[in-house]
Design a protein around this motif. Sequence first.
Motif, PDB file in Angstrom:
ATOM      1  N   TRP A  32      -0.856 -20.602  10.756  1.00  0.00           N
ATOM      2  CA  TRP A  32      -2.226 -20.530  10.227  1.00  0.00           C
ATOM      3  C   TRP A  32      -3.260 -20.911  11.274  1.00  0.00           C
ATOM      4  CZ3 TRP A  32      -5.642 -24.576   9.820  1.00  0.00           C
ATOM      5  CH2 TRP A  32      -5.113 -25.874   9.832  1.00  0.00           C
TER       6      TRP A  32
ATOM      7  N   LEU B 108       5.611 -14.266  13.043  1.00  0.00           N
ATOM      8  CA  LEU B 108       4.243 -14.176  12.526  1.00  0.00           C
ATOM      9  C   LEU B 108       3.435 -15.387  12.983  1.00  0.00           C
ATOM     10  CD1 LEU B 108       5.266 -13.059   8.947  1.00  0.00           C
ATOM     11  CD2 LEU B 108       4.072 -11.653  10.615  1.00  0.00           C
ATOM     12  N   PRO B 109       2.125 -15.204  13.126  1.00  0.00           N
ATOM     13  CA  PRO B 109       1.308 -16.331  13.599  1.00  0.00           C
ATOM     14  C   PRO B 109       1.231 -17.456  12.577  1.00  0.00           C
ATOM     15  CG  PRO B 109      -0.078 -14.469  12.988  1.00  0.00           C
ATOM     16  CD  PRO B 109       1.331 -13.989  12.918  1.00  0.00           C
TER      17      PRO B 109
ATOM     18  N   PRO C 178       0.840  -1.195   0.000  1.00  0.00           N
ATOM     19  CA  PRO C 178       0.000   0.000   0.000  1.00  0.00           C
ATOM     20  C   PRO C 178       0.874   1.244   0.000  1.00  0.00           C
ATOM     21  CG  PRO C 178      -0.149  -1.177   2.089  1.00  0.00           C
ATOM     22  CD  PRO C 178       0.755  -1.964   1.218  1.00  0.00           C
TER      23      PRO C 178
ATOM     24  N   LEU D 112      -4.422 -17.956  13.489  1.00  0.00           N
ATOM     25  CA  LEU D 112      -5.231 -16.843  12.980  1.00  0.00           C
ATOM     26  C   LEU D 112      -6.658 -16.977  13.490  1.00  0.00           C
ATOM     27  CD1 LEU D 112      -4.134 -16.705   9.218  1.00  0.00           C
ATOM     28  CD2 LEU D 112      -3.304 -15.309  11.098  1.00  0.00           C
ATOM     29  N   THR D 113      -7.327 -15.835  13.688  1.00  0.00           N
ATOM     30  CA  THR D 113      -8.733 -15.896  14.080  1.00  0.00           C
ATOM     31  C   THR D 113      -9.552 -16.383  12.888  1.00  0.00           C
ATOM     32  OG1 THR D 113      -8.962 -13.595  13.436  1.00  0.00           O
ATOM     33  CG2 THR D 113      -8.543 -14.025  15.758  1.00  0.00           C
ATOM     34  N   ILE D 114     -10.696 -16.990  13.181  1.00  0.00           N
ATOM     35  CA  ILE D 114     -11.557 -17.528  12.123  1.00  0.00           C
ATOM     36  C   ILE D 114     -11.984 -16.385  11.213  1.00  0.00           C
ATOM     37  CG2 ILE D 114     -13.724 -18.744  11.618  1.00  0.00           C
ATOM     38  CD1 ILE D 114     -11.799 -20.525  13.127  1.00  0.00           C
ATOM     39  N   GLY D 115     -11.736 -16.550   9.928  1.00  0.00           N
ATOM     40  CA  GLY D 115     -12.122 -15.532   8.954  1.00  0.00           C
ATOM     41  C   GLY D 115     -11.356 -14.233   9.107  1.00  0.00           C
ATOM     42  N   LEU D 116     -10.265 -14.284   9.890  1.00  0.00           N
ATOM     43  CA  LEU D 116      -9.415 -13.108  10.107  1.00  0.00           C
ATOM     44  C   LEU D 116     -10.148 -11.953  10.810  1.00  0.00           C
ATOM     45  CD1 LEU D 116      -6.873 -14.174   8.806  1.00  0.00           C
ATOM     46  CD2 LEU D 116      -6.922 -12.325   7.171  1.00  0.00           C
ATOM     47  N   THR D 117     -11.242 -12.275  11.469  1.00  0.00           N
ATOM     48  CA  THR D 117     -11.979 -11.244  12.209  1.00  0.00           C
ATOM     49  C   THR D 117     -11.165 -10.843  13.441  1.00  0.00           C
ATOM     50  OG1 THR D 117     -14.026 -12.209  11.468  1.00  0.00           O
ATOM     51  CG2 THR D 117     -14.169 -10.726  13.331  1.00  0.00           C
ATOM     52  N   THR D 118     -10.983  -9.556  13.599  1.00  0.00           N
ATOM     53  CA  THR D 118     -10.179  -9.100  14.726  1.00  0.00           C
ATOM     54  C   THR D 118     -10.907  -7.996  15.474  1.00  0.00           C
ATOM     55  OG1 THR D 118      -9.089  -7.590  13.209  1.00  0.00           O
ATOM     56  CG2 THR D 118      -7.921  -9.601  13.728  1.00  0.00           C
ATOM     57  N   LYS D 119     -10.372  -7.649  16.632  1.00  0.00           N
ATOM     58  CA  LYS D 119     -10.931  -6.533  17.388  1.00  0.00           C
ATOM     59  C   LYS D 119     -10.875  -5.272  16.535  1.00  0.00           C
ATOM     60  CE  LYS D 119     -10.644  -7.473  22.214  1.00  0.00           C
ATOM     61  NZ  LYS D 119      -9.563  -8.467  22.408  1.00  0.00           N
ATOM     62  N   ALA D 120     -11.839  -4.419  16.736  1.00  0.00           N
ATOM     63  CA  ALA D 120     -11.836  -3.166  15.988  1.00  0.00           C
ATOM     64  C   ALA D 120     -10.747  -2.244  16.539  1.00  0.00           C
ATOM     65  CB  ALA D 120     -13.196  -2.494  16.098  1.00  0.00           C
TER      66      ALA D 120
END
Lengths: 387, 295
Positions: free
Chosen positions: B209, B206-207, B44, B212-220
């Motif tokens: 696999w 790095l974590p 980016p 990783l959280t399910i679906g890569l959902t993380t805290k906002a």
Amino acid sequence: MAKREGIEISLAVAEAVKLADVDMVAAYPITPQTHIVEKLAEMVADGELKAAYINAESEHSAISLCLGSSIAGARTYTATSSQGLALMHEILYIASALRLPVVMTVVNRALSGPLNIWGDHSDVMGERDTGWIQFFAQNGQEAFDMTLQAFRVAEDHRVMLPVIVNIDGFTLSHVIEPIYILEQNEVNKFMKEFKPLNALDPRTPMTFGAFATPEYYIEAKKQLEQALFSSRKVITEVWNEFGKLYGRKYTPIEGYKANDANILLLTLGGIGETAQTAVDEMRDDGIKVGLLKLKLYRPFPIQELRRMCKKAKTLVIAERAMSIGGEGGPIGFEVRSAFYNEPTHLKIHDIILGLGGRDVRVEDFKMMINHALKNKPKEYELIGVRE
Amino acid sequence: MKEKIIEIRWHGRGGQGVVTCAELLAKAAIAEGKYAQSAPSFGPERRGAPVAAFLRISNKPIYLRSQITHPDIVVVLDPTILTLPDVTAGIKKNAIFIANTNKLLEDVKYILGVNVNLGVIDATKIALEIIRRPITNTTMIGSFIRATNIVKIESVKQEIMTRFPTNYETNIKAMIRGYDELEMETDANRTVIKEKKDGKKAMPKLPKWRELTIGLTTKAGSAQAYKTGSWRSLVPVTDATKCIKCGICWVYCPDSARYQTPDGTYETNFDYCKGCGICARECPTHCITMQEEKE
Ligand code: SF4
Ligand code: SF4
């Protein structure tokens, strides 16, 4: 008690969606999916089904709405066909990556062009790699049952994946036949409450759809792949439970007179029943032919396939999609590679037929088998073409 | 050095012209009949974020498309990133290392913690004097040519003229000063330091696999942990007496680093301000000025 009803298969699917008590339906009407969503819209309008119904401005929007509603914790359903499915394409990958248990009926129809509204499997084969679980129904009863099963599988916390239930356009969707429609209280014994893993809720803000750099992307894909593989266990559990409750047994591949067969047919969807009649007639002629009906396409039941083909010498695949420029159709590729490193002498013929709604008849299967027995066919053949 | 591929890694911050360095030199080398390849580290594009660019130069065709992980030469355009592990990661023994810094050569060597063949140049000062902006790319190209002798200064001049048709003169001037003013270690006066144990500082773990959280959902709000304040080389200074409390700086700040103080005027949150200068440019009363960051 379940009621045996003469009902159009599309309407039976709509009944199943209602019985599953969905919270949200978002769809865009397209032939031949229309009867399902029209019925659901009517049910919602009449207050029979307490759900939000959104008639989206396109399929791209419809599936996007489904993602949003599933994230918010609503049981979500949609249905589409052909071009509509193609328009959803990019969002389908996101649904599975976000692990959202959306259930979708794909009423299989040929892709344009030339423009054609009739049935084949070319639409859904384009979505092979999207990470959705995929069922193929061969009749109205399966279409009804699989719709209910799809929600249970999708929403299981060990799975959390979207599910497509494929039903053939017209040759299934618009057919009236006897179907056992379960009563609500019976369905309630089977269905469970949907508890999202992380609901979108302003009180506990979460990030959904985060960006993944090259350091994370493969791990995320591995997680998804593993989820799809491990869904097998849950699918089996759900099918067993369904069988115990209602007496109808489901397996990833249904064998028909397959155990002692020298030569096997493999089908997906509604042509399986026509093939079954062909098998019966050929058995009467003393040909040891059997039939495998693939009902679970994703995750692909490779072990079952190998096991069920152990005794046969020849396998004839009859599929309704092409991979233009490749040596066969998508099912042919997959099945051949399942055997490539196996100690087997299985001969595999990949026959493509019934594209764009061309009728598939008992004689077609008989001809395929006869040709295969004489070892005539090429490895891959598109049949029924006027030369 | 004749037959092998020379691998050069460029470090800087988004907006400083790191990629331009690699591109200009690649084009110059190609014009000389050599083989060369420049590539950005794709990611980016964010002004101020640490970025890298890759350059390979060889006398023979280059059959490699991977990133440069074991550079022969490293050039760092921004003094504030010398402490990042990325700049010395995988660096070859006795590699050439050219740093834009106003520090002493020995001090830089201790900061880096590896025994590189070091050259230092205060390119920011030169750029501010000549170009009037802290864009150090052409100055650093001059230092690079001096230290490595891989491409000719004449060929780069040509490329600069094509690339900057309106302001090539200042850029060429900056390049020549970069060439002239580089302070480079020689074999005779080399500072040898005891390399830091973590000289080749480990990259963060790095974590796996499964982690990783399910679906890569993380805290906002995970972006809050990302303190972009370390990217800053210029700092906005607000004259509150001229502030009319319009909030325009707050609207425009790309990192939400402006906030309203109890008296209604606006100030900067230095944890996140990356020093881009957008607030100063947009402020209608010109009460924000960009000044050089003090240590
Ligand atoms: S406060 Fe000003 S200089 Fe700092 S990041 Fe925001 S706009 Fe850029
Ligand atoms: S833009 Fe300038 S005048 Fe307006 S609030 Fe910001 S500092 Fe004050």
